[in-house]
Design a protein around this motif. Structure first.
Motif, PDB file in Angstrom:
ATOM      1  N   UNK A  35       0.842  -1.202   0.000  1.00  0.00           N
ATOM      2  CA  UNK A  35       0.000   0.000   0.000  1.00  0.00           C
ATOM      3  C   UNK A  35       0.872   1.244   0.000  1.00  0.00           C
ATOM      4  N   UNK A  36       0.501   2.157  -0.866  1.00  0.00           N
ATOM      5  CA  UNK A  36       1.158   3.458  -0.927  1.00  0.00           C
ATOM      6  C   UNK A  36       0.073   4.510  -1.002  1.00  0.00           C
ATOM      7  N   UNK A  37       0.172   5.496  -0.148  1.00  0.00           N
ATOM      8  CA  UNK A  37      -0.785   6.596  -0.168  1.00  0.00           C
ATOM      9  C   UNK A  37      -0.005   7.892  -0.076  1.00  0.00           C
ATOM     10  N   UNK A  38      -0.222   8.760  -1.017  1.00  0.00           N
ATOM     11  CA  UNK A  38       0.454  10.048  -1.023  1.00  0.00           C
ATOM     12  C   UNK A  38      -0.465  11.086  -0.389  1.00  0.00           C
ATOM     13  N   UNK A  39      -0.214  11.387   0.869  1.00  0.00           N
ATOM     14  CA  UNK A  39      -1.022  12.393   1.557  1.00  0.00           C
ATOM     15  C   UNK A  39      -0.260  13.703   1.693  1.00  0.00           C
ATOM     16  N   UNK A  40       0.873  13.786   0.994  1.00  0.00           N
ATOM     17  CA  UNK A  40       1.709  14.984   1.072  1.00  0.00           C
ATOM     18  C   UNK A  40       1.137  16.133   0.276  1.00  0.00           C
ATOM     19  N   UNK A  41       1.954  17.136   0.087  1.00  0.00           N
ATOM     20  CA  UNK A  41       1.516  18.359  -0.585  1.00  0.00           C
ATOM     21  C   UNK A  41       1.966  18.424  -2.035  1.00  0.00           C
ATOM     22  N   UNK A  42       2.560  17.350  -2.558  1.00  0.00           N
ATOM     23  CA  UNK A  42       3.027  17.347  -3.942  1.00  0.00           C
ATOM     24  C   UNK A  42       2.685  16.004  -4.582  1.00  0.00           C
ATOM     25  N   UNK A  43       2.737  15.963  -5.903  1.00  0.00           N
ATOM     26  CA  UNK A  43       2.420  14.766  -6.667  1.00  0.00           C
ATOM     27  C   UNK A  43       3.577  13.777  -6.603  1.00  0.00           C
ATOM     28  N   UNK A  44       3.252  12.503  -6.448  1.00  0.00           N
ATOM     29  CA  UNK A  44       4.265  11.445  -6.520  1.00  0.00           C
ATOM     30  C   UNK A  44       4.313  10.958  -7.963  1.00  0.00           C
ATOM     31  N   UNK A  45       5.361  11.323  -8.684  1.00  0.00           N
ATOM     32  CA  UNK A  45       5.481  10.939 -10.087  1.00  0.00           C
ATOM     33  C   UNK A  45       6.065   9.547 -10.257  1.00  0.00           C
TER      34      UNK A  45
END
Length: 81
Positions: A35-45
């Motif tokens: 599982x990966x969830x990007x809850x940060x303030x930028x896009x995970x490319x």
């Protein structure tokens, strides 16, 4: 181990195995959930997950599963998925 990530990411394998060392019987099917969830303030490319598998593991038995997003996988080096 997650490096440089604050997001709620994890990898789980099933079955957990038995005993203190979590032994798995031969020819047991293993399933992994990553599982990966990007809850940060930028896009995970680009997200890269690397796992070094035991030499006891039959690398040719890997069957990629379903995902919420497109992904690719490969084996490199000495059993690095």
């Amino acid at each position: 181990v997650n490096q440089g990530a604050y997001d709620p990411n994890d990898k789980q394998g099933f079955p957990l195995g038995y005993g203190i060392n979590h032994y798995i019987k031969p020819r047991t099917t293993l399933e992994y959930t990553i599982r990966f969830q990007n809850t940060g303030t930028d896009t995970a490319f680009h997200v890269a997950i690397r796992d070094t598998l035991s030499t006891w593991f039959d690398i040719t038995s890997i069957e990629p599963g379903v995902s919420s997003h497109h992904y690719t996988w490969s084996v490199t080096g000495s059993n690095i998925l």
